[in-house]
Design a protein around this motif. Structure first.
Motif, short mmCIF file in Angstrom:
data_model
loop_
_atom_site.label_atom_id
_atom_site.label_comp_id
_atom_site.label_asym_id
_atom_site.label_seq_id
_atom_site.Cartn_x
_atom_site.Cartn_y
_atom_site.Cartn_z
N VAL A 168 0.83 -1.21 0.00
CA VAL A 168 0.00 0.00 0.00
C VAL A 168 0.86 1.26 0.00
CG1 VAL A 168 -1.69 1.32 1.34
CG2 VAL A 168 -1.91 -1.17 1.16
N ARG A 169 0.63 2.15 -0.99
CA ARG A 169 1.41 3.39 -1.07
C ARG A 169 0.55 4.64 -0.93
NH1 ARG A 169 1.68 6.24 -5.85
NH2 ARG A 169 0.24 5.49 -7.44
N LEU A 170 -0.78 4.52 -1.20
CA LEU A 170 -1.67 5.67 -1.08
C LEU A 170 -2.87 5.29 -0.21
CD1 LEU A 170 -1.90 7.02 -4.78
CD2 LEU A 170 -0.71 8.11 -2.85
N LEU A 171 -3.25 6.21 0.68
CA LEU A 171 -4.40 5.99 1.56
C LEU A 171 -5.43 7.07 1.21
CD1 LEU A 171 -2.18 5.74 4.74
CD2 LEU A 171 -3.29 3.79 3.62
N VAL A 172 -6.59 6.66 0.73
CA VAL A 172 -7.63 7.63 0.35
C VAL A 172 -8.70 7.58 1.43
CG1 VAL A 172 -9.31 8.29 -1.41
CG2 VAL A 172 -7.12 7.26 -2.09
N CYS A 173 -8.80 8.67 2.20
CA CYS A 173 -9.65 8.65 3.38
C CYS A 173 -10.84 9.60 3.23
CB CYS A 173 -8.84 9.01 4.61
SG CYS A 173 -7.66 7.71 5.03
N ALA A 174 -12.00 9.14 3.69
CA ALA A 174 -13.23 9.93 3.63
C ALA A 174 -14.05 9.63 4.87
CB ALA A 174 -14.02 9.58 2.38
N GLY A 175 -15.03 10.47 5.15
CA GLY A 175 -15.98 10.20 6.24
C GLY A 175 -15.62 10.83 7.56
N GLU A 176 -14.37 11.23 7.75
CA GLU A 176 -13.90 11.90 8.96
C GLU A 176 -12.82 12.90 8.54
OE1 GLU A 176 -12.17 8.82 11.29
OE2 GLU A 176 -14.08 7.94 11.88
N PRO A 177 -12.53 13.89 9.39
CA PRO A 177 -11.55 14.90 8.97
C PRO A 177 -10.09 14.49 9.14
CG PRO A 177 -12.46 15.47 11.11
CD PRO A 177 -13.14 14.20 10.68
N GLY A 178 -9.79 13.23 9.44
CA GLY A 178 -8.44 12.80 9.83
C GLY A 178 -7.30 13.23 8.93
N ALA A 179 -7.54 13.25 7.59
CA ALA A 179 -6.44 13.57 6.68
C ALA A 179 -5.98 15.02 6.86
CB ALA A 179 -6.86 13.32 5.23
N CYS A 180 -6.82 15.85 7.48
CA CYS A 180 -6.43 17.24 7.74
C CYS A 180 -6.19 17.49 9.23
CB CYS A 180 -7.48 18.20 7.18
SG CYS A 180 -7.54 18.18 5.38
N VAL A 181 -6.13 16.42 10.04
CA VAL A 181 -5.76 16.54 11.45
C VAL A 181 -4.29 16.10 11.53
CG1 VAL A 181 -6.21 15.73 13.80
CG2 VAL A 181 -8.11 16.05 12.20
N PRO A 182 -3.36 17.05 11.72
CA PRO A 182 -1.94 16.73 11.51
C PRO A 182 -1.43 15.51 12.27
CG PRO A 182 -2.25 19.09 11.77
CD PRO A 182 -3.59 18.46 12.04
N SER A 183 -1.77 15.37 13.55
CA SER A 183 -1.18 14.25 14.29
C SER A 183 -1.81 12.92 13.88
CB SER A 183 -1.28 14.47 15.80
OG SER A 183 -2.61 14.63 16.18
N THR A 184 -3.08 12.94 13.48
CA THR A 184 -3.71 11.70 12.97
C THR A 184 -3.08 11.32 11.64
OG1 THR A 184 -5.79 12.10 14.12
CG2 THR A 184 -5.89 10.70 12.18
N LYS A 185 -2.90 12.32 10.77
CA LYS A 185 -2.28 12.06 9.46
C LYS A 185 -0.87 11.49 9.64
CE LYS A 185 -1.51 14.34 4.97
NZ LYS A 185 -0.08 14.41 4.70
N ALA A 186 -0.10 12.11 10.55
CA ALA A 186 1.28 11.65 10.78
C ALA A 186 1.28 10.21 11.30
CB ALA A 186 1.97 12.58 11.77
N ARG A 187 0.38 9.90 12.24
CA ARG A 187 0.31 8.56 12.82
C ARG A 187 -0.04 7.52 11.76
NH1 ARG A 187 -1.50 6.91 18.72
NH2 ARG A 187 -0.35 8.66 19.55
#
Ligand SMILES: [Zn+2]
Length: 490
Positions: free
Chosen positions: A256-275
């Protein structure tokens, strides 16, 4: 008699004179004849739209708003009532300059309309005849906020358009020929899964349907069939990464090289994105829409924005398909570029549901500056900021739940799952966060140390005194879809 009909102003909904039909056919033709079935450049699927000048984008929006207003006036009982109540006539909206005349549409109006006119309500401009031949599918909202879910039908043409919109977004994220996708959204009545599924199919990207099976099966799919793109909610993508590790499969070493996320704001929450990116050794992207008005991606991150490490990514808005307004919630007037306001969206393409000026309820700031990727359409600065009905007020301070998520997930010794409870003692708000340690802690003194250090850090990050309870690893429920982490018991 026919001549007399044509010379009369339209007063009856559903009247089938020639003028009427001609307008609706123009709308349907526009809806169908705008797609690029294949990408035009190596980086941008529809550059004539995505890289258009501001003036060209606005001209396109202007024509569409005027046309959709006419179609809704003639064919949507719901909108005809709204327009007439607002004192508008059939010619009231000729261009974008008239947009402010159109009354806002709120979510609760939908429910009332469907309850009064079961089962579908009177929103759609399609006629009974149309519904017999347009290949409709049923979709719903999740129904968590209202008593009942809101229900919609979308046609085959609409779903083809979602495929094109979704393909443009996935292409901007870097999905290409040779990729294989595993789509881990539930195979249900929500629009997101289907839109992305159709988009991947249009792109010719092989799809492993990851709905309706457990994490162990998904882990097996990933290990054996080597998908390169993983789609799911941020919470679930994180949970799945941990479960892979427990099964002895290193997600960092996976395909897996790309994660496409929807339904929650996680991709724009810096520490969630980093984790999440650290867990998978992959790049995380945001894809957001809204079941009611923006069924395909309204917002998506490009490769340039997803690569940002020092700030929240800005999210491209598909302005050729949606009109985005940012309004002052008190006055309903537009705020200046870059200022925070309430997100109001018009759908400019849908055959079944071309909704005008729908109040999505999110806070947003936008910039019209061109992106480094070459796209010129507006971007939401740092993504969606949070929903106005989720804004918390704790001891006089206001913040969105995503701020708590960002704070908790920034603590390296704290595990992925957490629960926030808000209560009151007398007049005072109390916030309690229940966490698990990131790794198993041997004795009680280590748990106490984690509690104290977490309380100290959260007070510093949020400005609110927070009680922390540390529970053993595995005590908190793991998330498989949209996470419910906040319990406001005040
Ligand atoms: Zn970009």
């Amino acid at each position: 008699m026919v001549i007399a009909n044509l010379s009369q102003p339209q007063t009856k909904i559903g009247a089938t004179n020639i003028l009427d039909a001609r307008i609706r056919l123009r709308h349907l033709a526009l809806a169908e004849a705008q797609t690029h079935g294949r990408p035009v450049t190596d980086f941008i699927w529809s550059p004539d739209l995505e890289c258009a000048s501001r003036a060209a984008t606005q001209e396109r929006q202007s024509q569409r708003v005027a046309l959709i207003y006419e179609v809704l006036w003639d064919h949507s009982e719901f909108y005809r009532r709204k327009f007439e109540t607002a004192g508008l006539d059939r010619n009231a909206v000729q261009s974008l300059d008239d947009i402010h005349k159109i009354p806002l549409t709120y979510p609760h109006e939908w429910l009332a309309d469907q309850e009064d006119n079961p089962p579908w309500g009177t929103f759609s401009p399609l006629t009974q005849d149309d519904w017999l031949e347009r290949g409709w599918m049923l979709f719903t909202t999740s129904g968590t906020k209202a008593k009942a879910p809101r229900v919609f039908r979308h046609t085959a043409v609409d779903r083809d358009l979602w495929a094109w919109h979704g393909a443009r977004a996935l292409y901007a994220m870097g999905v290409r020929r040779g990729d294989i996708a595993i789509n881990c959204f539930g195979y249900g009545t929500s629009v997101a899964f289907w839109g992305l599924h159709y988009a991947l199919t249009l792109m010719g990207v092989p799809v492993i349907p990851g709905g309706g099976v457990n994490s162990a099966r998904r882990a097996l799919f990933i290990d054996r069939y080597r998908p390169t793109v993983l789609l799911g909610t941020p919470s679930y993508v994180l949970t799945l990464g941990r479960e892979l590790a427990e099964l002895g499969i290193d997600p960092r070493a996976s395909s897996v090289r790309l994660l496409v996320c929807a339904g929650e704001p996680g991709a724009c929450v810096p520490s969630t994105k980093a984790r999440i990116e650290e867990t998978w050794n992959a790049v995380m992207h945001d894809d957001f829409g809204c079941t009611e008005v923006a069924m395909s991606p309204l917002g998506y991150t490009c490769s340039e924005e997803a690569a940002q490490k020092e700030r929240r990514p800005n999210v491209h808005l598909m302005e050729d398909q949606y009109l985005v307004e940012v309004l002052d919630p008190e006055t309903a007037k537009p705020v200046a570029e870059g200022e925070r306001g309430m997100l109001v969206v018009s759908n400019l393409y849908s055959e079944a549901q071309p909704i005008l000026r729908y109040v999505m309820g999110d806070w947003v700031r936008i910039t019209n500056e061109a992106c480094a990727c070459g796209r010129t359409q507006a971007r939401a600065i740092g993504g969606l900021q949070g929903r106005s009905d989720e804004l918390l007020k704790v001891r006089g301070l206001k913040f969105f739940p995503a701020a708590i998520e960002d704070a908790v997930r920034s603590l390296p010794d704290v595990g992925d799952e957490f629960i926030v409870e808000l209560t009151t003692t007398g007049e005072l708000d109390c916030m309690k966060v229940t966490i698990e340690p990131a790794v198993e802690l041997g004795d009680e003194s280590k748990r106490d140390a984690l509690k104290l250090s977490s309380e100290y850090a959260l007070k510093g990050l949020l400005g609110v005194t927070t009680e922390v309870e540390v529970v053993p690893r595995g005590s908190l429920p793991r998330t498989t879809a949209k996470a419910k982490r906040l319990f406001d018991r005040r």
